[in-house]
Write a protein that holds these residues in place. Sequence first.
Motif, PDB file in Angstrom:
ATOM      1  N   LEU A   1       0.834  -1.207   0.000  1.00  0.00           N
ATOM      2  CA  LEU A   1       0.000   0.000   0.000  1.00  0.00           C
ATOM      3  C   LEU A   1       0.866   1.254   0.000  1.00  0.00           C
ATOM      4  O   LEU A   1       2.002   1.228   0.492  1.00  0.00           O
ATOM      5  CB  LEU A   1      -0.867   0.006   1.262  1.00  0.00           C
ATOM      6  N   PRO A   2       0.337   2.346  -0.517  1.00  0.00           N
ATOM      7  CA  PRO A   2       1.079   3.607  -0.376  1.00  0.00           C
ATOM      8  C   PRO A   2       1.163   4.002   1.097  1.00  0.00           C
ATOM      9  O   PRO A   2       0.335   3.572   1.905  1.00  0.00           O
ATOM     10  CB  PRO A   2       0.230   4.615  -1.160  1.00  0.00           C
TER      11      PRO A   2
ATOM     12  N   VAL B   1      -3.972   6.440   5.927  1.00  0.00           N
ATOM     13  CA  VAL B   1      -4.182   5.655   7.138  1.00  0.00           C
ATOM     14  C   VAL B   1      -3.899   4.157   6.932  1.00  0.00           C
ATOM     15  O   VAL B   1      -3.265   3.516   7.771  1.00  0.00           O
ATOM     16  CB  VAL B   1      -5.660   5.833   7.577  1.00  0.00           C
TER      17      VAL B   1
ATOM     18  N   PHE C   1       1.675  -1.649  -5.447  1.00  0.00           N
ATOM     19  CA  PHE C   1       0.973  -2.905  -5.698  1.00  0.00           C
ATOM     20  C   PHE C   1       1.301  -3.396  -7.099  1.00  0.00           C
ATOM     21  O   PHE C   1       1.211  -2.636  -8.069  1.00  0.00           O
ATOM     22  CB  PHE C   1      -0.542  -2.704  -5.566  1.00  0.00           C
TER      23      PHE C   1
ATOM     24  N   VAL D   1      -6.734  -2.802  -0.610  1.00  0.00           N
ATOM     25  CA  VAL D   1      -8.049  -2.256  -0.947  1.00  0.00           C
ATOM     26  C   VAL D   1      -8.694  -3.280  -1.897  1.00  0.00           C
ATOM     27  O   VAL D   1      -7.992  -4.123  -2.466  1.00  0.00           O
ATOM     28  CB  VAL D   1      -7.929  -0.857  -1.597  1.00  0.00           C
TER      29      VAL D   1
ATOM     30  N   TYR E   1      -7.074  -4.454  -5.166  1.00  0.00           N
ATOM     31  CA  TYR E   1      -5.951  -5.401  -5.130  1.00  0.00           C
ATOM     32  C   TYR E   1      -6.485  -6.831  -5.291  1.00  0.00           C
ATOM     33  O   TYR E   1      -5.897  -7.658  -5.978  1.00  0.00           O
ATOM     34  CB  TYR E   1      -5.178  -5.306  -3.807  1.00  0.00           C
TER      35      TYR E   1
ATOM     36  N   SER F   1     -10.970   0.197   3.194  1.00  0.00           N
ATOM     37  CA  SER F   1     -10.906   1.509   2.531  1.00  0.00           C
ATOM     38  C   SER F   1     -12.021   1.716   1.523  1.00  0.00           C
ATOM     39  O   SER F   1     -12.252   2.843   1.085  1.00  0.00           O
ATOM     40  CB  SER F   1      -9.569   1.777   1.812  1.00  0.00           C
TER      41      SER F   1
ATOM     42  N   MET G   1      -9.391   2.741  12.596  1.00  0.00           N
ATOM     43  CA  MET G   1     -10.340   1.667  12.289  1.00  0.00           C
ATOM     44  C   MET G   1     -11.453   1.619  13.326  1.00  0.00           C
ATOM     45  O   MET G   1     -11.203   1.706  14.525  1.00  0.00           O
ATOM     46  CB  MET G   1      -9.606   0.313  12.247  1.00  0.00           C
TER      47      MET G   1
ATOM     48  N   LEU H   1      -9.202   5.329  -3.148  1.00  0.00           N
ATOM     49  CA  LEU H   1      -8.848   6.751  -3.015  1.00  0.00           C
ATOM     50  C   LEU H   1     -10.112   7.600  -3.112  1.00  0.00           C
ATOM     51  O   LEU H   1     -10.994   7.320  -3.935  1.00  0.00           O
ATOM     52  CB  LEU H   1      -7.850   7.161  -4.101  1.00  0.00           C
TER      53      LEU H   1
ATOM     54  N   GLY I   1      -4.249  12.636 -10.912  1.00  0.00           N
ATOM     55  CA  GLY I   1      -4.857  11.845 -11.983  1.00  0.00           C
ATOM     56  C   GLY I   1      -6.018  10.970 -11.534  1.00  0.00           C
ATOM     57  O   GLY I   1      -7.004  10.810 -12.272  1.00  0.00           O
TER      58      GLY I   1
ATOM     59  N   LYS J   1     -13.161   9.415 -15.507  1.00  0.00           N
ATOM     60  CA  LYS J   1     -12.715   8.502 -16.558  1.00  0.00           C
ATOM     61  C   LYS J   1     -13.465   8.782 -17.865  1.00  0.00           C
ATOM     62  O   LYS J   1     -12.982   8.485 -18.939  1.00  0.00           O
ATOM     63  CB  LYS J   1     -12.932   7.043 -16.141  1.00  0.00           C
TER      64      LYS J   1
END
Length: 512
Positions: free
Chosen positions: A205-206, A210, A233, A251, A254, A279, A309, A408, A472, A477
């Motif tokens: 994960l980035p 959190v 990922f 998330v 994934y 998430s 959480m 996100l 981005g 989209k």
Amino acid sequence: MSENLYEILQSRFPKDPDAPCLILPDNSEISYGRLGQESARYANLLISLGVKPGDRVAVQVRKSPQALFLYLGALRSGAVYLPMNDAYQRHEVEYFLSDARPRVFICRPQSRDLAVELGQKAGVSHILELDDEGGGALAEMAAKEPALFSTVPRKGDDIAAILYTSGTTGRPKGAMLSHENLATNAEVLHKYWGFRPKDVLLHMLPIFHVHGLFVAIHCMLLNGSAMFFEPRFDVRRVLKLLPKSTVFMGVPTYYTRLLADPGFTKEICTNMRLFISGSAPLLPETFQEFRKRTGHTILERYGMTEGNMFTSNPYDGERRAGTVGFPLPGVTLRIVDEENMPVEPEAVGEIQVKGKSIFRGYWNMPEKTREEFTADGFFKTGDLGKIDKDGYISIVGRAKDLVISGGLNIYPKEIEEMIDALPGVLESAVIGVPHPDFGEAAVAVVVRRKDNDGTALTGERIIAFLKKRIAGFKVPKRVYFTGELPRNTMGKIQKKALREEFGSSFSTPKNL
Ligand code: MLC
Ligand code: AMP
């Protein structure tokens, strides 16, 4: 006694300083002993730059071990860590810096000119670079600092981090999380998810949110065991590393991406103990398909930047598809109607929570903070949920206008304001629609002004315009044009009707 989160984590580091903490993509390891030394160097550096307890250290870099040293160093120095998604552009960073007024800003070398320009405006004293490989001025300066540091004592109430989260209306808000908020939740999760001494986490994960920064890293540091520390990922890397891991956190995207790969098999997962998702909503189809393919039942949990959480499916008991389980120990959760009155059992209402992991308020926004809490101290999540007869909680929607794409958050209002300001646009609405990869994707529905013949204002141009200005992932989209937006009798745009009309913009994945 100091309640600095770092000291709480450090108290659980293994006795053997050579025990591995991070396993890097080139197979090299960073031990717990080295983690302590490196975080000391970064803490010393921050202090030498004049950072005082409570000063903000803003960071917009890619994931690297050095970025983790910096986080821990900031905690140790008593500073307030402020991570930012590296996809944020000028418009976004400018706001965060001017609002948080950090003393130090750490950026990627490629963003240096912008960082200097925006940093100067916001009164930042020092701007240093950390590159994507963990090198650059910051790392070079830290390397010259002593590897010993006496962690600055902090009270539980002192702020450890500020994470910006946008609002459904108005400006983004900096959620202030205290040392106690973070430590409490970490200890609860570590216990609830049954961490074992030899657990190995596959961390993909980035580390600016959190989920990747707090949930994953704190659990592992409390556990004192190792994690594969991957920059992002990547399904191929999952297939390679899962046989040597025991825990994975991700998330829902994934999981759908893993299922879409025929190489993701039961055999790959033999060593695994636990898969955790959060998430964003995990579709019951994904939950079932995953169980069928691997024999593992994903454990879904629910949380939020403002409170860490809140709930989790049980580790030992039944994990139910489409639910987020029970309130975690120490969390009081209720479902209420518009008057904040508890609803009937199994009825839908807003989820409100109370507990030691709930944040200390929004930075510089006492009014906004007051609005988000009830008179009796519950935080209003803006999520709609219900509790079934067995006590399992499900999230059935959101009272807030928010799109969650690949984990996100996208706040439609921010995008709509930008589109509306374009010449030729009368108005617009940004909505979330089902998407096979991101779970939900943003699409824009735009009404042209009567005098606009449509040649200059195309969907491609709107998308290209937005891509230059905002991260981005927030860019719709697709863009659809329509004659007018549906409104209710109060004149409010009916996004539900738009979601029905444009809901099948993206087809469902083949494997599900
Ligand atoms: C990337 N893109 C996205 C996107 N991520 N678009 C929509 N939604 C997303 N999440 C776009 C990029 O802008 C780019 O567009 C293109 O996709 C390729 O970018 P990329 O970076 O190469 O994509 P990829 O590596 O595939 O990233 C997708 C992802 C990533 C799902 C792996 O977004 C991710 O790791 N998400 C997890 C986020 C997370 O940690 N959330 C936790 C928040 S904490 P273009 O047009 O330029 O090509 C929280 C609290 C809690 O919510 O409960 O945990
Ligand atoms: P953030 O503000 O980025 O922390 O996002 C928090 C929001 O993510 C919550 O308010 C929920 O709407 C959503 N969320 C987190 N976990 C889950 C989950 N397991 N299921 C559904 N929504 C979730």
